[in-house]
Design a protein around this motif. Sequence first.
Motif, PDB file in Angstrom:
ATOM      1  N   GLY A 173      59.346 107.273  25.829  1.00 23.80           N
ATOM      2  CA  GLY A 173      58.005 107.827  25.689  1.00 23.80           C
ATOM      3  C   GLY A 173      57.768 108.978  26.642  1.00 23.80           C
ATOM      4  N   VAL A 174      58.220 108.833  27.894  1.00 31.47           N
ATOM      5  CA  VAL A 174      58.085 109.908  28.882  1.00 31.47           C
ATOM      6  C   VAL A 174      58.854 111.140  28.424  1.00 31.47           C
ATOM      7  CG1 VAL A 174      58.665 110.619  31.224  1.00 31.47           C
ATOM      8  CG2 VAL A 174      57.665 108.358  30.826  1.00 31.47           C
ATOM      9  N   ALA A 175      60.063 110.924  27.926  1.00 29.46           N
ATOM     10  CA  ALA A 175      60.887 112.044  27.461  1.00 29.46           C
ATOM     11  C   ALA A 175      60.221 112.751  26.276  1.00 29.46           C
ATOM     12  CB  ALA A 175      62.276 111.540  27.071  1.00 29.46           C
ATOM     13  N   GLU A 176      59.669 111.971  25.343  1.00 30.43           N
ATOM     14  CA  GLU A 176      59.007 112.549  24.169  1.00 30.43           C
ATOM     15  C   GLU A 176      57.764 113.342  24.572  1.00 30.43           C
ATOM     16  OE1 GLU A 176      60.189 109.229  20.732  1.00 30.43           O
ATOM     17  OE2 GLU A 176      58.324 109.027  21.879  1.00 30.43           O
TER      18      GLU A 176
ATOM     19  N   PRO B  61      47.151 107.081   9.090  1.00 27.93           N
ATOM     20  CA  PRO B  61      48.324 107.548   9.833  1.00 27.93           C
ATOM     21  C   PRO B  61      48.138 108.973  10.337  1.00 27.93           C
ATOM     22  CG  PRO B  61      49.000 106.450   7.819  1.00 27.93           C
ATOM     23  CD  PRO B  61      47.513 106.595   7.746  1.00 27.93           C
ATOM     24  N   PRO B  62      48.316 109.213  11.644  1.00 28.75           N
ATOM     25  CA  PRO B  62      48.083 110.554  12.203  1.00 28.75           C
ATOM     26  C   PRO B  62      48.957 111.634  11.582  1.00 28.75           C
ATOM     27  CG  PRO B  62      49.175 109.113  13.799  1.00 28.75           C
ATOM     28  CD  PRO B  62      48.722 108.248  12.683  1.00 28.75           C
ATOM     29  N   HIS B  63      50.181 111.289  11.203  1.00 24.30           N
ATOM     30  CA  HIS B  63      51.056 112.287  10.581  1.00 24.30           C
ATOM     31  C   HIS B  63      50.454 112.777   9.264  1.00 24.30           C
ATOM     32  CE1 HIS B  63      53.694 109.924  13.219  1.00 24.30           C
ATOM     33  NE2 HIS B  63      54.407 111.025  13.350  1.00 24.30           N
ATOM     34  N   LEU B  64      49.831 111.862   8.508  1.00 25.00           N
ATOM     35  CA  LEU B  64      49.210 112.231   7.240  1.00 25.00           C
ATOM     36  C   LEU B  64      47.972 113.090   7.478  1.00 25.00           C
ATOM     37  CD1 LEU B  64      49.311 111.940   4.188  1.00 25.00           C
ATOM     38  CD2 LEU B  64      47.933 109.852   4.393  1.00 25.00           C
ATOM     39  N   ILE B  65      47.225 112.772   8.528  1.00 31.67           N
ATOM     40  CA  ILE B  65      46.063 113.584   8.890  1.00 31.67           C
ATOM     41  C   ILE B  65      46.499 115.021   9.160  1.00 31.67           C
ATOM     42  CG2 ILE B  65      44.258 113.962  10.605  1.00 31.67           C
ATOM     43  CD1 ILE B  65      44.147 110.930  11.006  1.00 31.67           C
ATOM     44  N   VAL B  66      47.560 115.172   9.947  1.00 28.75           N
ATOM     45  CA  VAL B  66      48.059 116.511  10.276  1.00 28.75           C
ATOM     46  C   VAL B  66      48.517 117.238   9.015  1.00 28.75           C
ATOM     47  CG1 VAL B  66      49.824 117.801  11.531  1.00 28.75           C
ATOM     48  CG2 VAL B  66      48.710 115.866  12.623  1.00 28.75           C
TER      49      VAL B  66
ATOM     50  N   SER C  48      54.191 117.405  17.050  1.00 29.85           N
ATOM     51  CA  SER C  48      53.262 116.340  16.656  1.00 29.85           C
ATOM     52  C   SER C  48      53.967 114.996  16.558  1.00 29.85           C
ATOM     53  CB  SER C  48      52.599 116.683  15.320  1.00 29.85           C
ATOM     54  OG  SER C  48      51.817 117.848  15.420  1.00 29.85           O
ATOM     55  N   THR C  49      55.164 115.001  15.986  1.00 28.45           N
ATOM     56  CA  THR C  49      55.930 113.766  15.843  1.00 28.45           C
ATOM     57  C   THR C  49      56.301 113.198  17.212  1.00 28.45           C
ATOM     58  OG1 THR C  49      56.833 114.550  13.728  1.00 28.45           O
ATOM     59  CG2 THR C  49      57.978 112.727  14.805  1.00 28.45           C
ATOM     60  N   LEU C  50      56.737 114.080  18.123  1.00 36.16           N
ATOM     61  CA  LEU C  50      57.057 113.638  19.486  1.00 36.16           C
ATOM     62  C   LEU C  50      55.816 113.096  20.197  1.00 36.16           C
ATOM     63  CD1 LEU C  50      59.360 116.588  20.616  1.00 36.16           C
ATOM     64  CD2 LEU C  50      60.072 114.212  20.327  1.00 36.16           C
ATOM     65  N   LEU C  51      54.701 113.795  20.030  1.00 41.42           N
ATOM     66  CA  LEU C  51      53.459 113.396  20.695  1.00 41.42           C
ATOM     67  C   LEU C  51      52.985 112.029  20.216  1.00 41.42           C
ATOM     68  CD1 LEU C  51      51.108 114.066  22.574  1.00 41.42           C
ATOM     69  CD2 LEU C  51      50.015 115.265  20.665  1.00 41.42           C
ATOM     70  N   TYR C  52      52.974 111.821  18.896  1.00 37.97           N
ATOM     71  CA  TYR C  52      52.513 110.534  18.367  1.00 37.97           C
ATOM     72  C   TYR C  52      53.449 109.406  18.780  1.00 37.97           C
ATOM     73  CZ  TYR C  52      49.384 113.355  15.520  1.00 37.97           C
ATOM     74  OH  TYR C  52      48.424 114.234  15.104  1.00 37.97           O
TER      75      TYR C  52
ATOM     76  N   LEU D 261      52.528 108.615  22.404  1.00 36.90           N
ATOM     77  CA  LEU D 261      51.238 107.936  22.514  1.00 36.90           C
ATOM     78  C   LEU D 261      51.357 106.441  22.224  1.00 36.90           C
ATOM     79  CD1 LEU D 261      48.857 110.554  20.819  1.00 36.90           C
ATOM     80  CD2 LEU D 261      49.114 110.068  23.261  1.00 36.90           C
ATOM     81  N   GLN D 262      52.308 106.088  21.391  1.00 39.91           N
ATOM     82  CA  GLN D 262      52.504 104.680  21.046  1.00 39.91           C
ATOM     83  C   GLN D 262      53.256 103.913  22.127  1.00 39.91           C
ATOM     84  OE1 GLN D 262      54.540 104.950  17.298  1.00 39.91           O
ATOM     85  NE2 GLN D 262      52.680 105.397  16.125  1.00 39.91           N
ATOM     86  N   LYS D 263      53.894 104.629  23.036  1.00 38.11           N
ATOM     87  CA  LYS D 263      54.768 103.980  24.025  1.00 38.11           C
ATOM     88  C   LYS D 263      54.224 104.003  25.453  1.00 38.11           C
ATOM     89  CE  LYS D 263      58.955 105.337  21.446  1.00 38.11           C
ATOM     90  NZ  LYS D 263      58.318 106.262  20.477  1.00 38.11           N
ATOM     91  N   LEU D 264      53.264 104.901  25.734  1.00 33.35           N
ATOM     92  CA  LEU D 264      52.836 105.118  27.116  1.00 33.35           C
ATOM     93  C   LEU D 264      51.380 104.745  27.328  1.00 33.35           C
ATOM     94  CD1 LEU D 264      54.445 108.640  27.719  1.00 33.35           C
ATOM     95  CD2 LEU D 264      55.375 106.411  28.378  1.00 33.35           C
ATOM     96  N   PRO D 265      51.028 104.335  28.550  1.00 35.09           N
ATOM     97  CA  PRO D 265      49.622 104.094  28.884  1.00 35.09           C
ATOM     98  C   PRO D 265      48.854 105.408  28.923  1.00 35.09           C
ATOM     99  CG  PRO D 265      50.991 103.908  30.838  1.00 35.09           C
ATOM    100  CD  PRO D 265      51.931 104.028  29.686  1.00 35.09           C
TER     101      PRO D 265
END
Length: 288
Positions: free
Chosen positions: A7-10, A179-184, A223-227, A230-234
């Motif tokens: 998550g940090v790397a992404e 799904p955020p990817h669909l929103i984008v 966007s894919t990296l960001l989402y 977001l799912q992995k980090l506080p």
Amino acid sequence: MNTHKRGVAEMTLAMTISGTVGWFAIQSGLAPSAAVFWRCLFGSAAMLIVCAMLGFLRRDVFNRRQFAWIVLGGVALALNWSFLFGAYAYASISVATVIYHTQPFMLVGLGVLLLGERLTLNKLGWLVLSFAGMLGIVLGRSVSGADSPDFSIGVLMALGAAFFYAAAALIAKKLKGVPPHLIVLIQLSVGAIMLLPFAGRPAGATSWAMLLTIGVVHTAVMSTLLYGALQKLPTSLVGILSFIYPVVAIIVDWLAFDQKMNLMQFAGAGAILLSAAAMNLGWSHPKQ
């Protein structure tokens, strides 16, 4: 690599990519609205592939009301990018990016006006510090003897970009479960349709390459990296890592265009970024 490190790397890579978008936008040689059109067009094509691979292309993912909000968010997103790309040319990449990070305060203001949220003394204090930082950037330009009406236009455009980003973020709150990817994907499609009348033809292979990179790398991949991050980090760590973006933008502006901020402008930038970090992370003033 465990989930946290991934998550940090992404997030780090996503913010680093974001910090370079200004250089690509300027090198494309197109007007801001035209560059955003191609960003939306190439980005939507790439996101269509992503959504198809993730199985999001279904009719039951959202209802008509949500679709209307997504479309409105797409208009705000396209205006956000158009103003930001315009600000690069007038006020430099570094200054525009730092001022663009007043977005949390725009979001707070919209929340107070539209949602009846309460403006706490703590938030007001950070808002005042951010405003002081913006004055430092503007006055620092005057002190250096390089002030111009164009610079003021760039500052206003960066503030406009921050406003429309906040509007898009506020709308996103109404889209829980989609799904955020669909929103984008939908929002990029809306942006491409909206800006079609302003679409200029890229001049040469270099311009095409810049725009394709913005659409695919700075939009779909980022966007894919960001989402994923977001799912992995506080939230706290996401807030901290998000400030890689303006730091990279300042470095890019310096290396590519020899744009350097003076001491007063650096102090102003620091005040804005500190305030934005405080808002994102929920910090309180020392006396509280």
